[in-house]
Scaffold this motif. Structure first.
Motif, short mmCIF file in Angstrom:
data_model
loop_
_atom_site.label_atom_id
_atom_site.label_comp_id
_atom_site.label_asym_id
_atom_site.label_seq_id
_atom_site.Cartn_x
_atom_site.Cartn_y
_atom_site.Cartn_z
N ARG A 292 17.00 33.23 -73.06
CA ARG A 292 16.44 33.45 -71.72
C ARG A 292 17.29 32.74 -70.68
N ASP A 293 17.13 33.15 -69.43
CA ASP A 293 17.96 32.57 -68.37
C ASP A 293 17.68 31.08 -68.21
N SER A 294 16.41 30.70 -68.49
CA SER A 294 16.05 29.30 -68.26
C SER A 294 16.49 28.40 -69.41
N ASP A 295 17.03 29.01 -70.48
CA ASP A 295 17.32 28.20 -71.67
C ASP A 295 18.46 27.22 -71.48
N VAL A 296 19.44 27.62 -70.71
CA VAL A 296 20.66 26.81 -70.69
C VAL A 296 21.17 26.62 -69.27
N MET A 297 21.59 25.38 -68.98
CA MET A 297 22.26 25.05 -67.73
C MET A 297 23.51 24.27 -68.08
N THR A 298 24.60 24.53 -67.38
CA THR A 298 25.77 23.67 -67.59
C THR A 298 25.54 22.34 -66.86
N ALA A 299 26.29 21.33 -67.26
CA ALA A 299 26.08 20.01 -66.67
C ALA A 299 26.30 20.04 -65.16
N CYS A 300 27.34 20.77 -64.74
CA CYS A 300 27.63 20.81 -63.29
C CYS A 300 26.49 21.49 -62.55
N GLN A 301 26.02 22.60 -63.12
CA GLN A 301 24.93 23.33 -62.47
C GLN A 301 23.69 22.46 -62.39
N GLU A 302 23.40 21.76 -63.48
CA GLU A 302 22.16 20.98 -63.53
C GLU A 302 22.18 19.89 -62.45
N SER A 303 23.37 19.33 -62.18
CA SER A 303 23.38 18.23 -61.23
C SER A 303 23.53 18.71 -59.79
N CYS A 304 24.12 19.87 -59.57
CA CYS A 304 24.51 20.27 -58.20
C CYS A 304 23.34 20.15 -57.23
N PRO A 305 23.41 19.22 -56.25
CA PRO A 305 22.27 18.96 -55.36
C PRO A 305 21.88 20.16 -54.50
N THR A 306 22.82 21.05 -54.21
CA THR A 306 22.45 22.19 -53.37
C THR A 306 22.30 23.47 -54.17
N GLY A 307 22.39 23.38 -55.47
CA GLY A 307 22.23 24.57 -56.30
C GLY A 307 23.28 25.62 -56.00
N ALA A 308 24.49 25.17 -55.72
CA ALA A 308 25.55 26.13 -55.39
C ALA A 308 26.05 26.85 -56.63
N ILE A 309 25.82 26.28 -57.80
CA ILE A 309 26.34 26.83 -59.04
C ILE A 309 25.24 27.56 -59.80
N THR A 310 25.51 28.79 -60.20
CA THR A 310 24.58 29.54 -61.04
C THR A 310 25.31 29.92 -62.31
N PHE A 311 24.65 29.74 -63.44
CA PHE A 311 25.30 30.03 -64.71
C PHE A 311 24.32 30.79 -65.58
N GLY A 312 24.82 31.73 -66.35
CA GLY A 312 23.91 32.45 -67.24
C GLY A 312 24.60 33.59 -67.95
N ASN A 313 23.77 34.45 -68.53
CA ASN A 313 24.26 35.57 -69.33
C ASN A 313 24.39 36.80 -68.46
N LEU A 314 25.60 37.29 -68.33
CA LEU A 314 25.86 38.42 -67.43
C LEU A 314 25.24 39.71 -67.96
N PHE A 315 25.01 39.79 -69.26
CA PHE A 315 24.46 41.03 -69.83
C PHE A 315 22.95 41.09 -69.67
N ASN A 316 22.35 39.94 -69.32
CA ASN A 316 20.91 39.94 -69.14
C ASN A 316 20.61 40.26 -67.69
N ALA A 317 20.14 41.48 -67.44
CA ALA A 317 20.01 41.96 -66.06
C ALA A 317 19.09 41.07 -65.24
N GLU A 318 18.15 40.36 -65.91
CA GLU A 318 17.21 39.52 -65.15
C GLU A 318 17.82 38.17 -64.77
N SER A 319 18.96 37.82 -65.37
CA SER A 319 19.46 36.48 -65.14
C SER A 319 19.94 36.34 -63.70
N GLN A 320 19.79 35.14 -63.17
CA GLN A 320 20.22 34.86 -61.79
C GLN A 320 21.65 35.31 -61.58
N VAL A 321 22.51 34.93 -62.51
CA VAL A 321 23.94 35.18 -62.28
C VAL A 321 24.21 36.69 -62.25
#
Lengths: 293, 742, 466, 201
Positions: free
Chosen positions: A212-241
């Protein structure tokens, strides 16, 4: 195995590659239904370096110290680049509209220039679309670094584990057991936090479901204070990325994005150096500035 | 202690599980060894621990005073990494680099591990005995306590201790603190620290408030900023204008950064009010009269900002409401800092932002837990007391005055005058070295505490009238050094010397805290019938305790009488440049200088690492023939330092900027003799009203020392140029179609 | 002074002269050997230090990950080419003036290849894992990456090395026999006996011998051309501006022959003096080599211009930037030195008088080689210090003393091997010189009965030349 | 001359032959099973007694009764002392055996037993017990002794455990390249991952 396997190996490097000779649209060249990708919004990025430090903490990156840093041995897998607006002609910079920050990490290219040139195949494409780096296979020819247009590969010029004041006791207790500490003569680079994606996939498998999209965050994404980084599975149409890529009409395997096709369509998604056709897995969204002020 | 808790402590002891040892080299031994490694097993396994699977414990970040709520990632009894706590109203699960480096503060090789009396290691009993008999000889008012920001139960114990001694001398000192701002806010809005709703504003005009870098609670503000910038929100993408002489991280992210002449921020504010009037905004007549003289022409003359620019800002402020005006360090570090701040606050008042984007925070229901916030005035007072020999026994905790006090204050000598100096120290820093007795502190990751942040952020759905919260700090692993103690434990031990029978019930700070929390569990939002252990475990594992505080009001209290500004002074001939000491987002006031990740992570704007530098405007540099890497001698009336030059477009030609926090002499291997200590050369000028040390009031002259070095920075030979590669692209806002975005 | 070689040298004297080179060279020989050895020692020390400390001590960095090691690798491979040119190509073309000098040229080929192979190891960050790059069936079922030019390199170089060794050896067999017959005892006797493989000079042996020799020669020629083309793909196949150049394969081959010929001139002069070969390595032959070199120099210069022009009119900003960097950037001094040495100095070889002047030609040949060494460096460093990513531009990285030490050490290594070879094996091919003398004398006998002296000589000289 | 040519041809021929043979028979290169070294453990734990078959006097206890983390974690984990005691305090018969005495000594001292690691793989390799147990034991219902035996051999016959399989990369891959049904439900055929990055960390 044997000769057949040898020949198979020969062409392996293009097998898990989205772009075959016909340059097709669907990315189903991947054996798995996962393709990790990232989207970075330059308008949200404030250049605070939190991602970079988080990366040091997560990935056992050595602190090289002033002298080695000055000799270009810095190991920041995630680096923040700061560009100025340039006054055309005068050749100097203007700070009127602030600075432009660009978080630069391995772009996990799909047609990666580094993969094809490694003599031992220490870096090649994984089934989930990563650009793997096998530390123990690497013999340190550094060809991948030479051929990387983004220069986001970092070589262990010295043996940091045994270098004074890199991990003096008790600092070595902070090291992350999920990935190895690299010794001298090895090339390394951002892995999209492989250990985290691995765990996410492992748990999903055990529970018999898709990642699921909520399963995994990269370290940079998890810390980014403004949420500028989005990471996820491109094949999952529901994923943010995936949604962001779709909204920006950014394609993985083109060298010109919609925003450049037609400048009036109000989009701002692009890949860096995309005209070299490495087909990066990181989409950047342009920084925006107010015109009335 | 409860069974459950016994397990947890026990779990903390377990180390080194088989199969999860750190691979100490990716290419080292490839052979398969047998019987080399030892696998330690539990004696009694806690049910929630699975080897090689991480546990997360909620706690509170101790790297700065913002009090972000974080989680520690714990494996095999070692804390590996800090992540933000997603339920926190302050940082919403996010963290800054400074916070990330907390683990390096914890695992730091240069920590103090044993009590030291006059340079010799002693046992705790000896140390405490020493304190006891020193205190025997002195009267209560001869004892003084210097701390940094301190809140929650440690503060309660501290107050009790001072009370027990009969002393009132608690000085809370922070080298970089918004003290003037507090005073101004009190006067202007009626509260010291209102809630700034950046996320609600359509325009933010900031006078040197580095709210993305080092101002009050940066991670929270960064969150708000992210929402403020979202083009998809109903108000549309917010506009940020920054007036400041030296570009801060916030300035670097502004739509328009305006390099203003140092000290004229107040003039600019009044000029804006005047211009707003001209644009037809209703201004009360007396105020209008007071600002009449600040015509755009004059203002642009004083501030060096073209008046079209002033008008543009006024126009956008008029058109886009609500807006938010912020006053930060750059505007306040002057003798007339308070007037500047008030003038800027007046902008909020005339724009009607008060109550809209400037909200009233609730105050803590238990005032004894509220933070004792630090400022620089208290250092001056403390210093004066020492100079007069009023204090015989002094304690320092969480502050490093010997390092950060301006040389002109002669603090070091005055400090020596006290006969017995006790330092609660994490590192053997300058103050600890000057102390007679050094007591080793446990790190924030080994210690119990409660924290009440000064800035009250409210979660979505929280009642903004009354919401306040207290955060827990809990140990995440066994102490690295058994002889270190938390501040709570130490204070308790000291209190036991004074009032044995009151405190004999508590064998350590943990049991004190445990008791205190349970005593008030109803007030902390639980039913009296609830089981204590259930309540305690739930509270600790959440890490955040919402309290319902007393509601406050904000209102525009300023009158024309408050708008007096001194005339703008001309340039100082002997010392033509204005020195601006910068507080960087990572090293801050210098307490974090010994964390290598922070030294190695480049300064966001100059990308310099492992050293301090002086930012000089290219024009000024060209005039003086200064090139990048020249070692510059900076001389003020009170001292001089040498450091390397960096040509920086984001600074006013009349000013130079040097980051504070470098040039330590005794902190540790990563901080010592890195760069220069700019505190030492500050002139002793104070804010007229609050008596706070005015940071930006130092005039300097600079000269090349003849040496030149190659600057160690991340930036390549191209400088900030993209060499036509279109790498970091920029779009004007009207070219962007936000309706298409998600 | 116009003849390549005296036609009345007795065959016995030829044997005698050449064999003397195995016994008593001029003392200069020992000086050279000593110097070479010590230089090699220094290089060895540096390498050991680098091995212990990590590659960092060579002052390479990110992104500047390649520099002199790869440069020298290419330089040494290039050096090897002209050996093949003289011994194989000219052999096929029946240019008999090559006969006195091809032997040491061929030796040069072999040894410079060995030196080049050294740099593969020197360059690697983890040389102790070098076997990962070898395609052998292994327990891990892992093969090297066949797409990598580095792997092509390894293949090409080792093929070339082995075959040129065979060529060198086969060509020596009759001479080894002569040595054997003239030795009476000692390890040398044993060695030659072993290596002569029972050569008796029966005409059946001669027939087989010629056949084999010709085959290997034919096999070697395409190989020589391919090797350096493949080496050039290290750059041409990569994506970096200034490296990704289509004209690299011919450019590299030309460069290779160029530096090779220059090296031959230097060694020609050294051997001529050290082993008293004035009789055989005569000035007319030197003149021919010089002419040849000059021709190649012009080809190289032309290809250089082609490359620059292509970059310039290609209008790729990055490519252009690199070219400009070469010209005016931090590497400009080296770049212009290279242009001077590679394209200007050779014109000294046009002056007829200088063509046969030993000191001038020696100096010239050394300058040419300096130019060619710089050329290799200038392909690598300007690009890596100024490539696509401006943030990583890095203009103040210079090879450290360690790196230079290893590079110089390689020269020591090469000279040592070469000198030892010339002392142990006949560096002038006796049997072919005899053939040469024989043919020439026949010619001139014919000529005497036909035309006046001077003219014939001219004609002969010309004949010899092509 | 003839000899040389003969020799030459002979050599080339042999080289080619050997090369091709090796290349085609490469699986045979996989390191054969061999017993690892004897290891001195603090307590000679008799696996055969606990896990062994009834006929050899074993109690056929499921491996995962003691190595309880194997199905939930990368590592199988060593049973806590408490677990041993849990059973043994109710088996007074064996109480005076030397091994059991040692065990209780540790328990009374509340000290952990410093077991030596037997099946140790290089530090840069990621081996995941959970995945293998989940796949073969839970999804494919293979008997646990077989599943654990893939890598740990016939532990139930040993007293003190010893490494029985080579645990080399080639040995791992020899299995990962074999096809097997990916789950009971579907008859789809698959094999273990062969991505380098899956196992190299």
């Amino acid at each position: 195995m044997g000769v057949a396997n040898l020949l198979e190996n020969w062409s392996k490097f293009r097998h898990t590659h989205p772009v075959d000779d016909h340059g097709h649209e669907d990315w189903m060249a991947y054996p798995t239904d996962i393709k990790w990708a990232m989207a970075i919004d330059l308008d949200a990025c404030i250049g605070c370096n939190a991602c970079s430090v988080a990366c040091y903490a997560e990935n056992n990156l050595p602190v090289v110290g002033k002298d080695k840093y000055s000799h270009g041995a810095a190991m920041h897998w995630m680096r923040i680049e700061r560009y100025w607006d340039e006054n055309e002609g005068e050749g100097d910079f203007s700070a009127e509209q602030g600075a432009r920050f660009l978080p630069m990490l391995c772009q996990q290219c799909d047609a990666a220039p580094c993969e094809t040139v490694c003599p031992v195949g220490a870096t090649n494409h994984t089934e989930d679309g990563l650009n793997s780096q096998i530390y123990n296979r690497c013999i340190g020819s550094r060809y991948c670094l030479v051929n990387c247009p983004y220069k986001v590969r970092y070589f262990n010029w010295y043996d940091y584990p045994s270098t004074k004041d890199v991990w003096p006791s008790p600092m070595e207790q902070q090291l992350n057991p999920d990935l190895s500490v690299r010794g001298k003569g090895v090339m390394e680079k951002c892995t999209f936090c492989k250990q985290r994606t691995y765990t996410a996939r492992n748990d999903a498998k055990t529970q018999g479901r898709e990642v699921r999209d909520s399963d995994v965050m990269t370290a940079c994404q998890e810390s980014c204070p403004t949420g500028a980084i989005t990471f996820g599975n491109l094949f999952n149409a529901e994923s943010q990325v995936a949604m962001k890529w779709k909204a920006q009409q950014v394609k993985l395997d083109t060298d010109k994005q919609a925003k450049d096709e037609n400048p009036d369509n109000g989009l701002r998604g692009y890949h860096v150096l995309e005209w070299l056709r490495p087909y990066p897995s990181v989409m950047y969204m342009e920084r925006v500035r107010e015109t009335e002020i | 202690m409860t069974e459950n808790d016994f397990n947890r402590r026990d779990f903390l002891k377990v180390l080194g599980w088989g199969g999860t040892a750190v691979a100490l080299s990716g290419c080292g031994n490839t052979s398969i060894q047998n019987g080399k490694e030892i696998i330690t097993s539990f004696v009694t396994p806690p049910d929630y621990v699975i080897p090689s699977v991480a546990n997360y414990f909620n706690t509170t970040c101790a790297q700065c005073s913002a009090g972000c709520d974080i989680m520690g990632r714990v494996r095999e009894g070692r804390v590996l990494k800090a992540e933000g706590n997603p339920h926190s109203p302050i940082n919403y699960g996010k963290m800054c680099g400074l916070g990330q480096a907390g683990v390096q503060n914890h695992y730091n090789p240069d920590r103090v591990t044993k009590p030291m009396l006059a340079g010799k290691e002693v046992t705790w009993d000896q140390a405490l005995a020493a304190i006891n008999d020193k205190l025997g000889g002195v009267k209560g008012e001869q004892v003084a306590f210097l701390t940094g920001d301190i809140s929650g139960h440690p503060r309660v114990l501290l107050d009790n201790y001072l009370e027990a001694l009969g002393s009132k001398n608690h000085f809370s000192y922070e080298a970089a603190s918004p003290a003037v701002l507090r005073a101004a806010n009190k006067k202007a809005y009626g509260v010291e620290m209102p809630r700034y709703r950046i996320d609600k504003a359509r325009v933010v005009v900031s006078f040197g408030a580095d709210f993305l870098g080092a101002w009050i609670t940066p991670v929270h503000f960064a969150q708000m900023y992210a929402r403020f910038r979202k083009g998809t929100r109903p108000e549309g993408r917010g506009v940020l204008v920054q007036f400041e002489p030296k570009m801060t991280l916030t300035g670097a992210n502004a739509d328009r950064w305006v390099g203003i002449r140092p000290g004229t921020e107040g003039v600019m504010a009044l000029g804006l009010i005047n211009a707003l009037g001209a644009y037809g905004l209703h201004i009360p007549s007396d105020i209008a009269a007071a600002v009449k003289e600040y015509t755009p022409e004059r203002v642009s003359l004083d501030t060096g900002v073209p008046f079209e620019q002033i008008n543009k800002v006024a126009k956008i402020l008029k058109e886009r409401s609500p807006s938010l005006i912020l006053a930060g360090d750059a505007a306040e570090g002057y003798a007339h800092g308070l007037q500047n701040a008030l003038a800027i606050a007046m902008l909020n008042q005339v724009l009607g932002n008060i109550g809209k984007t400037v909200e009233a925070p609730a105050s803590v229901p238990f005032p004894q837990l509220a933070p004792a916030v630090g400022n620089r005035a208290s250092l001056v007072a403390f210093n004066k007391g020492l100079a007069d020999g009023k204090y015989k026994v002094v304690f320092t905790y969480g502050a490093n005055p010997v390092y950060s006090a301006p040389a002109a204050l002669k603090f070091q000598d005055n400090f020596r005058k006290a006969d017995f100096k006790v330092a609660f120290a994490h590192y053997m820093d300058e103050t600890a070295q000057a102390a007679d007795l050094v007591l080793p502190l446990a790190s924030a990751m080994e210690d119990w505490a409660t924290v009440v942040p000064e800035y009250t952020a409210v979660p979505e759905g929280g009642n903004s009238e009354t919401y306040v919260h207290m955060s827990f700090r809990q140990p995440m692993m066994e102490k690295l050094y058994p002889d270190t103690r938390g501040i709570g434990d130490m204070l308790l031990a000291l209190l036991k010397q004074r009032q044995p029978d009151t405190y004999k019930g508590f064998d350590d700070f943990y049991s004190y805290l445990h008791g205190a929390i349970l005593k008030n569990k109803v007030a902390l939002g639980s039913k009296a019938s609830d089981d204590d252990d259930v309540f305690w475990n739930a509270t600790v594992s959440k890490g955040i305790v919402p309290l319902s505080g007393h509601a406050n009001k904000v209102s525009g209290k300023l009158t024309a009488a408050d708008l007096k500004l001194p005339p703008t002074t001309g340039a100082d001939i002997a010392y033509p440049l204005r020195l601006i000491p910068t507080v960087s987002a990572s090293i801050r006031d210098g307490r974090n200088a010994n964390e290598p990740w922070l030294q190695e992570s480049p300064d966001p704007l100059t990308t310099v690492v492992w050293d301090s530098w002086v930012e000089i405007n290219p024009k000024t540099a060209a005039k003086l023939g200064i090139k990048e890497g020249d070692i510059i001698e900076i001389t003020s009336r009170s001292g001089s330092i040498k450091t390397q030059a960096y040509l920086f477009p984001g600074i006013h030609p009349d000013a130079i900027a040097v980051p504070v926090g470098y040039g330590h002499q005794g902190m540790g291997r990563y901080a010592n003799s890195i760069g220069a200590n700019v505190y030492s050369m500050l002139d002793p000028v104070f804010d007229d009203k609050t008596g706070d040390l005015a940071f930006n009031e130092t005039n300097v002259k600079i000269a090349q020392s003849g040496e030149r070095v190659i600057l160690v920075k991340d930036e390549g030979a191209a400088g900030g140029s993209q060499a036509h590669m279109r790498i970091a692209v920029q779009w004007p806002v009207d070219r962007v179609d936000y309706s298409k975005e998600v | 002074m116009t003849k390549d070689i005296r036609e009345d040298i007795a065959w016995a004297k030829i044997n005698q002269d050449v064999l003397k080179s195995l016994e008593t060279p001029r003392p200069a020989y020992w000086v050279i050997l000593a110097v070479a050895l010590s230089v090699f020692g220094v290089g060895l020390g540096c390498e050991i230090y680098q091995y212990q400390m990590g590659m960092g001590v060579s002052n390479l960095d990110n992104p500047h990950a390649w520099a002199l090691y790869i440069g020298s690798f290419i330089f040494w491979i290039g050096m090897s080419h002209s050996g093949t040119l003289l011994s194989a190509i000219l052999h096929i073309m029946h240019a008999d003036w090559r006969k006195p000098i091809y032997r040491f040229a061929e030796a040069m080929t072999t040894f410079s290849l060995i030196t080049a192979a050294l740099f593969v190891a020197v360059h690697l960050g983890r040389v102790w894992q070098i076997y990962y790059a070898l395609p052998y069936p292994n327990e891990r079922w892992a093969w090297p990456n066949w797409q990598s030019p580095l792997l092509w390199d390894a293949m090409a170089v080792f093929t070339y090395l082995s075959s040129s060794m065979i060529f060198l050896y086969v060509g020596m067999i009759p001479d080894l026999a002569i040595c054997r017959d003239n030795m009476h005892s000692g390890w040398r006797k044993k060695l030659y006996t072993l290596m002569a493989l029972g050569w008796e000079g029966t005409d059946r042996q001669w027939r087989n011998f010629r056949m084999t020799y010709l085959t290997v020669a034919c096999f070697l020629i395409p190989l020589a051309v391919s090797v350096h083309s493949i080496v050039s793909t290290d750059f041409a196949v990569s994506q970096q501006p200034g490296m990704h150049v289509t004209s690299f394969p011919p450019y590299f081959v030309a460069g290779a022959l160029y530096s090779g010929c220059a090296a031959i001139i230097s060694l020609f002069i050294i051997l001529r003096y050290v082993f008293r070969f004035e009789e055989y390595m005569t000035l007319p032959i030197l003149r021919k080599v010089v002419r040849l070199t000059f021709a190649i120099a012009m080809v190289w210069t032309y290809l250089n211009c082609v490359e620059f022009a292509a970059t310039w009119y290609g209008h790729d900003p990055a490519e252009k930037a690199v070219l400009v960097q070469k010209a005016i950037g931090p590497y400009a001094p080296f770049f212009w030195t290279m242009i001077f040495c590679g394209s200007v100095v050779p014109f000294a070889m046009m002056v007829k008088k200088w063509q046969t002047s030993i000191p001038i030609m020696f100096a010239v040949s050394l300058l040419l080689n300096l130019g060619m060494f710089l050329e290799r460096w200038m392909i690598i460093s300007p690009t890596l210090s100024h490539d696509y990513w401006p943030w990583q531009w890095d203009h103040n990285q210079w090879p450290s003393m360690i790196q230079w030490g290893i590079v110089f050490g390689s020269f020591g290594f090469f000279v040592t091997l070469f000198m030892v070879f010339c002392k142990v094996f006949p560096s002038v091919s006796m049997y072919e010189v005899k053939e040469m003398v024989y043919h020439r004398s026949l010619h001139s006998k014919k000529a005497e009965s036909a035309a006046p002296e001077g003219f014939v000589a001219e004609e002969l000289a010309v004949k010899g030349a092509n | 001359m003839r000899h040389i040519l003969r020799l030459f041809i002979l050599l080339v021929g042999m080289f080619t032959a050997v090369g091709c043979y090796a290349a085609d028979k490469a699986p045979a290169l996989t390191t054969p099973d061999q017993l690892g070294p004897e290891i001195q453990q603090p307590i000679e734990f008799p696996h055969f007694r606990h896990a062994g078959d009834a006929k050899d006097g074993g109690m056929q206890i499921n491996c995962m009764y003691c190595h309880t983390y194997a199905r939930r974690s990368m590592v199988s984990g060593i049973p806590p002392v408490q677990k041993c005691i849990g059973c043994h305090q109710s088996i007074p018969e064996v109480r005076d055996h030397p091994r059991i005495k040692k065990l209780f000594a540790y328990w009374d001292a509340k000290k952990a037993i410093p077991w030596k690691k037997v099946n140790d793989i290089p530090d840069f390799v990621r081996f995941n017990h959970e995945r293998h147990i989940q796949r073969f034991y839970f999804q494919l219902d293979r008997p646990y002794q077989e599943v654990c035996g893939y890598c740990h051999g016939d532990v139930k016959k040993l007293v003190v455990d010893r490494r029985e399989k080579p645990l080399t990369m080639g040995w791992c891959r020899s299995c990962h390249m074999k096809d097997h049904p990916i789950s009971k439900a579907s008859d789809k055929i698959g094999h273990g991952p062969n991505d380098c990055f899956t196992c190299h960390k």
